[in-house]
Design an enzyme around this catalytic site. Structure first.
Site, PDB file in Angstrom:
ATOM      1  N   GLU A  41       0.676  -1.199  -0.023  1.00 22.88           N
ATOM      2  CA  GLU A  41      -0.077   0.173   0.055  1.00 22.88           C
ATOM      3  C   GLU A  41       0.718   1.494  -0.025  1.00 22.88           C
ATOM      4  O   GLU A  41       0.337   2.286  -0.700  1.00 22.88           O
ATOM      5  CB  GLU A  41      -1.249  -0.049   1.156  1.00 22.88           C
ATOM      6  CG  GLU A  41      -1.744  -1.115   1.124  1.00 22.88           C
ATOM      7  CD  GLU A  41      -1.362  -2.477   1.830  1.00 22.88           C
ATOM      8  OE1 GLU A  41      -1.883  -3.400   2.054  1.00 22.88           O
ATOM      9  OE2 GLU A  41       0.033  -2.431   2.346  1.00 22.88           O
ATOM     10  N   ASN A 172      -3.895  -9.541  -3.923  1.00 16.34           N
ATOM     11  CA  ASN A 172      -2.455  -9.741  -3.314  1.00 16.34           C
ATOM     12  C   ASN A 172      -2.488 -10.869  -2.474  1.00 16.34           C
ATOM     13  O   ASN A 172      -2.108 -10.687  -1.183  1.00 16.34           O
ATOM     14  CB  ASN A 172      -2.166  -8.379  -2.447  1.00 16.34           C
ATOM     15  CG  ASN A 172      -0.906  -7.761  -2.922  1.00 16.34           C
ATOM     16  OD1 ASN A 172       0.253  -8.622  -3.047  1.00 16.34           O
ATOM     17  ND2 ASN A 172      -0.593  -6.602  -3.065  1.00 16.34           N
ATOM     18  N   GLY A 278       3.707  -5.014  -9.592  1.00 11.02           N
ATOM     19  CA  GLY A 278       2.240  -5.185  -9.406  1.00 11.02           C
ATOM     20  C   GLY A 278       1.698  -3.779  -8.457  1.00 11.02           C
ATOM     21  O   GLY A 278       0.638  -3.313  -8.922  1.00 11.02           O
ATOM     22  N   ASP A 279       2.458  -3.367  -7.556  1.00 13.92           N
ATOM     23  CA  ASP A 279       1.851  -2.261  -6.871  1.00 13.92           C
ATOM     24  C   ASP A 279       2.246  -1.012  -7.727  1.00 13.92           C
ATOM     25  O   ASP A 279       1.245  -0.217  -7.820  1.00 13.92           O
ATOM     26  CB  ASP A 279       2.750  -1.912  -5.635  1.00 13.92           C
ATOM     27  CG  ASP A 279       2.889  -3.074  -4.509  1.00 13.92           C
ATOM     28  OD1 ASP A 279       1.779  -3.743  -4.564  1.00 13.92           O
ATOM     29  OD2 ASP A 279       3.885  -3.468  -3.938  1.00 13.92           O
TER      30      ASP A 279
END
Length: 365
Positions: A41, A172, A278-279
């Site tokens: 995050e 995730n 991915g983030d």
């Protein structure tokens, strides 16, 4: 984040200090490590802030030096960290990893996060007011796996209520965190409560035995938008609002009762490190969403932000300047198909160009 304007995006979850190996090989053989930070995050928050968006990261760290390092480092990206909690009784989580790609058997990760400060997040320690007013609230399935209190918090934040931000949820899936076998049920519940879901095709298969975008959207039937990540095959967006694809004229979409879908393949990338891609993809897609760009362009910005992460070491990389990313995202289909990106392509390293074809080089301004 400057001034008193509310954040555009709030990202909530655990960040940890990560120790990166000084050389490849087994953890048992690595003689020393370099300190960095990691957290899905906060990675998204930092990438969005670097791309010019007002972001806030909400987490919980210990009253220790590692907690100081996390807050100071994330804040240095321009992220608002004023809502981060400090726990006097629990430590900041840390982890060690090897240099190998996460998808290989040689990759090792050792977490020291049990009983961490972040695992004590709950509706009591994170009031809803800290996310109210944002346009987007970004969450992941990692937070829900940390503790029963964390799961209660994610459920509280995703509950329907007037004026709720658009809830972005990245599944995730981290199997090692779900030792009780509840991951398929809980992650599906949370995905259905979101407005926008990111899920990997490999995750959908492992969690629910699903293959293909239609099967995924039939099961995850709550969100308006689902982004199915296909690895090297690209990413497919499925949206239940056909008007979201208005203005895109040169692609063959598929429309049925579950919505309209569109696939965009990624550019060719010379990979330096696969960690954090991915983030970064989620950050690129969210950045384009905040700018109300069309769905194809959102996917392309996701791929470009991921390419920035793939062509730099560590979890975080400086994204391309917005004007440069916009030019690449606007390429016609043929030019996009020949785009080739290597280290330095973002323009932060003037010595290394990006390549848009075998015999064409374009230097970032």
């Amino acid at each position: 984040m400057s001034g008193h304007a509310p954040p555009e995006v709030v990202c909530l979850g655990e960040s940890m200090v990560t120790f990166l190996p000084s050389r490849p090989g087994r953890l048992a053989d690595v003689p020393s490590f370099t300190r960095a930070i990691g957290g899905a995050e906060s990675n998204v928050a930092c990438a969005l802030a670097a791309a010019g968006h007002r972001t806030r990261w909400i987490g919980r760290v210990g009253h220790d030096g590692f907690g100081d390092h996390l807050v100071e480092t994330i804040g240095s990206y321009g992220v608002d960290v004023t809502a981060v909690g400090r726990d006097p009784h629990r430590p900041t989580g840390v982890y060690f990893r090897t240099d190998e790609d996460r998808a290989t058997d040689a990759h090792e990760v050792v977490y020291y996060r049990a009983g961490s400060a972040a695992s004590a997040m709950s509706p009591a320690t994170v009031p809803y007011d800290s996310v109210a007013g944002a346009r987007v609230l970004h969450l992941t399935g990692i937070t829900a796996a940390l503790s029963a209190d964390c799961l209660d918090l994610v459920r509280d934040l995703t509950a329907p209520r007037p004026g709720r931000p658009l809830v972005s949820f990245d599944v995730n899936h981290r199997p090692g965190l779900w030792r009780d076998g509840s991951a398929p049920e809980v992650l599906l519940e949370l995905a259905r409560r979101a407005d926008l879901v990111f899920v990997g095709a490999d995750e959908a298969k492992a969690l629910w035995g699903l293959k293909g975008s239609r099967a995924v959207t039939e099961l995850i039937d709550g969100p308006e938008t689902v982004v199915l990540k296909l690895g090297k095959g690209g990413a497919e967006v499925i949206d239940r609002r056909p008007e979201s694809f208005a203005g895109i004229e040169d692609f063959a979409d598929i429309e049925d009762a579950d919505g309209v879908s569109h696939l965009v393949r990624p550019p060719r990338v010379d990979v330096v490190s696969a960690v954090g891609a991915g983030d970064a993809f989620a950050a690129g897609f969210l950045s384009a969403t905040l700018r109300d760009l069309d769905m194809r362009t959102r996917l392309r910005h996701g791929h470009l932000m991921a390419a920035a992460a793939l062509t730099a070491p560590g979890d975080l990389a400086r994204p391309p300047r917005r004007a440069h990313a916009d030019r690449l995202a606007a390429l016609d289909t043929d030019a996009w198909g020949t785009l080739h990106l290597g280290p330095g392509w973002t323009g932060h390293d003037e010595e290394r160009p990006d390549r848009t074809g075998d015999d064409q080089e374009v230097r970032t301004p």
